[in-house]
Every structure is written in C-alpha cells, then in structure tokens.
Design a protein around this motif. Structure first.
Motif, PDB file in Angstrom:
ATOM      1  N   ASN A   1     104.282 -52.372 115.167  1.00 30.77           N
ATOM      2  CA  ASN A   1     105.714 -52.629 114.947  1.00 30.77           C
ATOM      3  C   ASN A   1     106.190 -52.327 113.522  1.00 30.77           C
ATOM      4  O   ASN A   1     107.350 -51.937 113.337  1.00 30.77           O
ATOM      5  N   ASN A   2     105.320 -52.565 112.522  1.00 33.29           N
ATOM      6  CA  ASN A   2     105.720 -52.360 111.123  1.00 33.29           C
ATOM      7  C   ASN A   2     104.728 -51.437 110.409  1.00 33.29           C
ATOM      8  O   ASN A   2     104.119 -51.816 109.414  1.00 33.29           O
ATOM      9  N   THR A   3     104.567 -50.233 110.942  1.00 35.56           N
ATOM     10  CA  THR A   3     103.546 -49.310 110.418  1.00 35.56           C
ATOM     11  C   THR A   3     103.794 -48.962 108.959  1.00 35.56           C
ATOM     12  O   THR A   3     102.875 -48.979 108.127  1.00 35.56           O
ATOM     13  N   GLN A   4     105.049 -48.665 108.630  1.00 35.86           N
ATOM     14  CA  GLN A   4     105.380 -48.267 107.250  1.00 35.86           C
ATOM     15  C   GLN A   4     105.109 -49.408 106.268  1.00 35.86           C
ATOM     16  O   GLN A   4     104.578 -49.196 105.180  1.00 35.86           O
ATOM     17  N   HIS A   5     105.463 -50.603 106.680  1.00 34.54           N
ATOM     18  CA  HIS A   5     105.236 -51.788 105.833  1.00 34.54           C
ATOM     19  C   HIS A   5     103.748 -52.026 105.619  1.00 34.54           C
ATOM     20  O   HIS A   5     103.324 -52.384 104.518  1.00 34.54           O
ATOM     21  N   MET A   6     102.946 -51.799 106.659  1.00 37.37           N
ATOM     22  CA  MET A   6     101.497 -52.015 106.564  1.00 37.37           C
ATOM     23  C   MET A   6     100.851 -50.997 105.624  1.00 37.37           C
ATOM     24  O   MET A   6      99.951 -51.337 104.859  1.00 37.37           O
ATOM     25  N   PHE A   7     101.327 -49.747 105.666  1.00 38.68           N
ATOM     26  CA  PHE A   7     100.824 -48.726 104.737  1.00 38.68           C
ATOM     27  C   PHE A   7     101.220 -49.068 103.304  1.00 38.68           C
ATOM     28  O   PHE A   7     100.425 -48.929 102.376  1.00 38.68           O
ATOM     29  N   ALA A   8     102.465 -49.531 103.138  1.00 40.22           N
ATOM     30  CA  ALA A   8     102.960 -49.891 101.801  1.00 40.22           C
ATOM     31  C   ALA A   8     102.201 -51.085 101.234  1.00 40.22           C
ATOM     32  O   ALA A   8     102.024 -51.202 100.017  1.00 40.22           O
ATOM     33  N   HIS A   9     101.737 -51.963 102.126  1.00 40.98           N
ATOM     34  CA  HIS A   9     101.031 -53.174 101.699  1.00 40.98           C
ATOM     35  C   HIS A   9      99.647 -52.850 101.117  1.00 40.98           C
ATOM     36  O   HIS A   9      99.072 -53.666 100.399  1.00 40.98           O
ATOM     37  N   LEU A  10      99.116 -51.660 101.442  1.00 42.15           N
ATOM     38  CA  LEU A  10      97.797 -51.266 100.937  1.00 42.15           C
ATOM     39  C   LEU A  10      97.814 -50.939  99.448  1.00 42.15           C
ATOM     40  O   LEU A  10      96.772 -50.953  98.796  1.00 42.15           O
ATOM     41  N   VAL A  11      99.003 -50.629  98.914  1.00 41.35           N
ATOM     42  CA  VAL A  11      99.132 -50.316  97.483  1.00 41.35           C
ATOM     43  C   VAL A  11     100.094 -51.324  96.867  1.00 41.35           C
ATOM     44  O   VAL A  11     101.300 -51.274  97.128  1.00 41.35           O
ATOM     45  N   PRO A  12      99.602 -52.270  96.048  1.00 40.85           N
ATOM     46  CA  PRO A  12     100.499 -53.241  95.413  1.00 40.85           C
ATOM     47  C   PRO A  12     101.522 -52.566  94.500  1.00 40.85           C
ATOM     48  O   PRO A  12     101.262 -51.488  93.951  1.00 40.85           O
ATOM     49  N   GLN A  13     102.667 -53.203  94.361  1.00 39.61           N
ATOM     50  CA  GLN A  13     103.756 -52.642  93.548  1.00 39.61           C
ATOM     51  C   GLN A  13     103.337 -52.549  92.081  1.00 39.61           C
ATOM     52  O   GLN A  13     102.733 -53.474  91.535  1.00 39.61           O
ATOM     53  N   GLY A  14     103.636 -51.429  91.447  1.00 47.45           N
ATOM     54  CA  GLY A  14     103.330 -51.225  90.031  1.00 47.45           C
ATOM     55  C   GLY A  14     101.936 -50.700  89.768  1.00 47.45           C
ATOM     56  O   GLY A  14     101.498 -50.661  88.615  1.00 47.45           O
TER      57      GLY A  14
ATOM     58  N   PRO B   1      99.206 -47.975  89.009  1.00 45.04           N
ATOM     59  CA  PRO B   1      99.210 -46.603  88.458  1.00 45.04           C
ATOM     60  C   PRO B   1      98.698 -45.610  89.495  1.00 45.04           C
ATOM     61  O   PRO B   1      97.817 -45.949  90.306  1.00 45.04           O
ATOM     62  N   PRO B   2      99.226 -44.379  89.507  1.00 45.50           N
ATOM     63  CA  PRO B   2      98.811 -43.370  90.507  1.00 45.50           C
ATOM     64  C   PRO B   2      97.306 -43.090  90.517  1.00 45.50           C
ATOM     65  O   PRO B   2      96.739 -42.799  91.567  1.00 45.50           O
ATOM     66  N   VAL B   3      96.660 -43.203  89.345  1.00 43.82           N
ATOM     67  CA  VAL B   3      95.217 -42.930  89.271  1.00 43.82           C
ATOM     68  C   VAL B   3      94.423 -43.959  90.081  1.00 43.82           C
ATOM     69  O   VAL B   3      93.399 -43.627  90.708  1.00 43.82           O
ATOM     70  N   LEU B   4      94.877 -45.206  90.063  1.00 42.29           N
ATOM     71  CA  LEU B   4      94.135 -46.295  90.723  1.00 42.29           C
ATOM     72  C   LEU B   4      94.490 -46.471  92.193  1.00 42.29           C
ATOM     73  O   LEU B   4      93.872 -47.298  92.869  1.00 42.29           O
ATOM     74  N   MET B   5      95.478 -45.706  92.677  1.00 42.07           N
ATOM     75  CA  MET B   5      95.939 -45.904  94.063  1.00 42.07           C
ATOM     76  C   MET B   5      94.840 -45.744  95.123  1.00 42.07           C
ATOM     77  O   MET B   5      94.733 -46.587  96.023  1.00 42.07           O
ATOM     78  N   PRO B   6      93.989 -44.682  95.051  1.00 44.69           N
ATOM     79  CA  PRO B   6      92.920 -44.571  96.069  1.00 44.69           C
ATOM     80  C   PRO B   6      91.955 -45.761  96.062  1.00 44.69           C
ATOM     81  O   PRO B   6      91.544 -46.237  97.120  1.00 44.69           O
ATOM     82  N   PHE B   7      91.641 -46.265  94.845  1.00 46.54           N
ATOM     83  CA  PHE B   7      90.733 -47.414  94.740  1.00 46.54           C
ATOM     84  C   PHE B   7      91.386 -48.674  95.299  1.00 46.54           C
ATOM     85  O   PHE B   7      90.737 -49.485  95.963  1.00 46.54           O
ATOM     86  N   MET B   8      92.692 -48.829  95.024  1.00 45.99           N
ATOM     87  CA  MET B   8      93.413 -50.014  95.510  1.00 45.99           C
ATOM     88  C   MET B   8      93.490 -50.022  97.035  1.00 45.99           C
ATOM     89  O   MET B   8      93.391 -51.079  97.663  1.00 45.99           O
ATOM     90  N   VAL B   9      93.644 -48.831  97.633  1.00 49.34           N
ATOM     91  CA  VAL B   9      93.675 -48.728  99.100  1.00 49.34           C
ATOM     92  C   VAL B   9      92.337 -49.180  99.682  1.00 49.34           C
ATOM     93  O   VAL B   9      92.295 -49.944 100.658  1.00 49.34           O
ATOM     94  N   CYS B  10      91.238 -48.742  99.056  1.00 48.30           N
ATOM     95  CA  CYS B  10      89.892 -49.148  99.509  1.00 48.30           C
ATOM     96  C   CYS B  10      89.695 -50.652  99.370  1.00 48.30           C
ATOM     97  O   CYS B  10      89.215 -51.317 100.300  1.00 48.30           O
TER      98      CYS B  10
END
Length: 224
Positions: A120-133, A135-144
C-alpha cells in the motif's frame, strides 16, 4: 542441568499427552463467568487498564490509524500478560519462555506489517530505508543497515520476551536448589530473597508484555 531446564521443556508427557502447552489457555478457564456479567472492583480496574492502553496505542498509531486496530495490541498485551503471570505458579510451564511461542506471535505480526506497507505504501517504505539528511556517500550503507535492522525485528521481539522470562525463573530455581544445603538461619534469608525475586518477576512479566505490545504498535505505525 537437565532438571534445571525441565520447566522450560515443552515435551514433558503426562499419560503420553503433551499437556504443557495447555497452560497457554489455562488463564481463560480460570476467569469466573461472574467477572464478565457482574461489575466488580477487578473488572473496573481491568477496564481502566484497557482504556489507558487504548489511548496510548491510539496516540502512537497517529491520525491515520484504522479503527479498531488498538484491539489487536490490547489483546496481545493481555495474552502475554496472562501467560507470563501463569508461569509464576509452581509446576506450570511458562509458554512465553519458549522461542516457538514468542516467534509465533512476533513473526506473523511483522510479516503482516511488511506486506501491508510494501503493497500500500511502497514509496514511503523505500524512503524509510534512507533517513533524512543522510549524505549521498553513506546512502548504500544506510540502506543495508536499515534493511538488517528491519529484518531482525521479529527475532529481537521474540528473544527479548523469552530471555527475560527464562532469566528470572532460572535464578529462582538455582536459589531454591541450594536450600537443603544451608542452615536454618540462612534458609529464612533465602526465602525472603525468593519472595523479593518473585515480586520482581511479577513486575517483569507486566513490563515485558507491555514492551512487546508497544514495540509492535510502533512497528505498525511506521508502515501506515
């Protein structure tokens, strides 16, 4: 060691019938019929507890919660509380101290929340994997990291409840086994310590059922 852990063994047989798991539903049979029909102090106290929990869960779920969703978490709290409390009686198997019991509560809840959120909230769930703020370099690690923390949630819920139930019961058993080897003056001190530990176990049984219900509510509020 076998005798020490025998209270946590679900395969204890009486006349070839595994009756240990009957303690899970025993609390329902112990409530007298008059409790539901005749107003009393006990029913008044319990209704107040349920109302307080309803208000708290409703606040945690937020304005987008579905009507009647708090009933699920209040029922979960009541079920775990009764099971934890029944385990404090002698010779009654504590079903909430077993991972097969706690995982069967935590895993379906977590799976249903995840399925509901991703459908029901696919976009929200994807957005939740990366906290706000982040840095782009840390995004893959934050998703993991976020994915791992999400996947281990049912395990942490189940292990927390089971470990807390086992710890207190084992301590009571270990102290009780030392009784025959002590003098009468130290036995009286041991009994006093056991009573204090039993009171602590009663508090732990209430707190752990509340923690389980609250965390389940918080996990569900993230996917709404």
């Amino acid at each position: 060691m076998v005798n020490l852990f025998s209270t946590f063994d679900p395969s204890t047989n009486i006349m070839n019938l595994s009756l240990n798991w009957m303690s899970t539903l025993m609390c329902m049979f112990m409530i007298p019929m008059s409790f539901w029909f005749i107003p009393s102090r006990y029913s008044f106290i319990w209704n107040n507890i349920i109302l307080t929990l309803h208000k708290e869960f409703k606040t945690l779920l937020g304005p987008f919660n579905h009507k009647g969703s708090t009933v699920l978490f209040i029922s979960l709290f009541s079920f775990i509380l009764f099971n934890n409390f029944m385990g404090l009686f002698p010779y009654i198997y504590t079903s909430s101290s077993h991972l097969s019991m706690t995982l069967s509560l935590a895993l379906p809840l977590w799976l249903s929340f995840m399925l509901f959120g991703w459908i029901n909230n696919t976009q929200h769930m994807f957005a939740h994997l990366v906290p706000q703020g982040t840095p782009p370099v840390l995004m893959p690690f934050m998703v993991c990291i976020e994915t791992i923390s999400n996947v281990i949630r049912p395990g942490t819920l189940a292990v927390r409840l089971a470990a807390n139930m086992i710890a207190g019961h084992l301590l009571l058993t270990l102290l009780g086994n030392t009784g025959p080897m002590l003098s009468s003056s130290i036995v009286s001190l041991l009994i006093f310590t056991q009573i204090l530990l039993l009171m602590l176990e009663f508090a732990v049984s209430v707190i752990q059922s509340y923690v389980f219900a609250i965390l389940s509510t918080l996990y569900s509020s993230e996917v709404i």
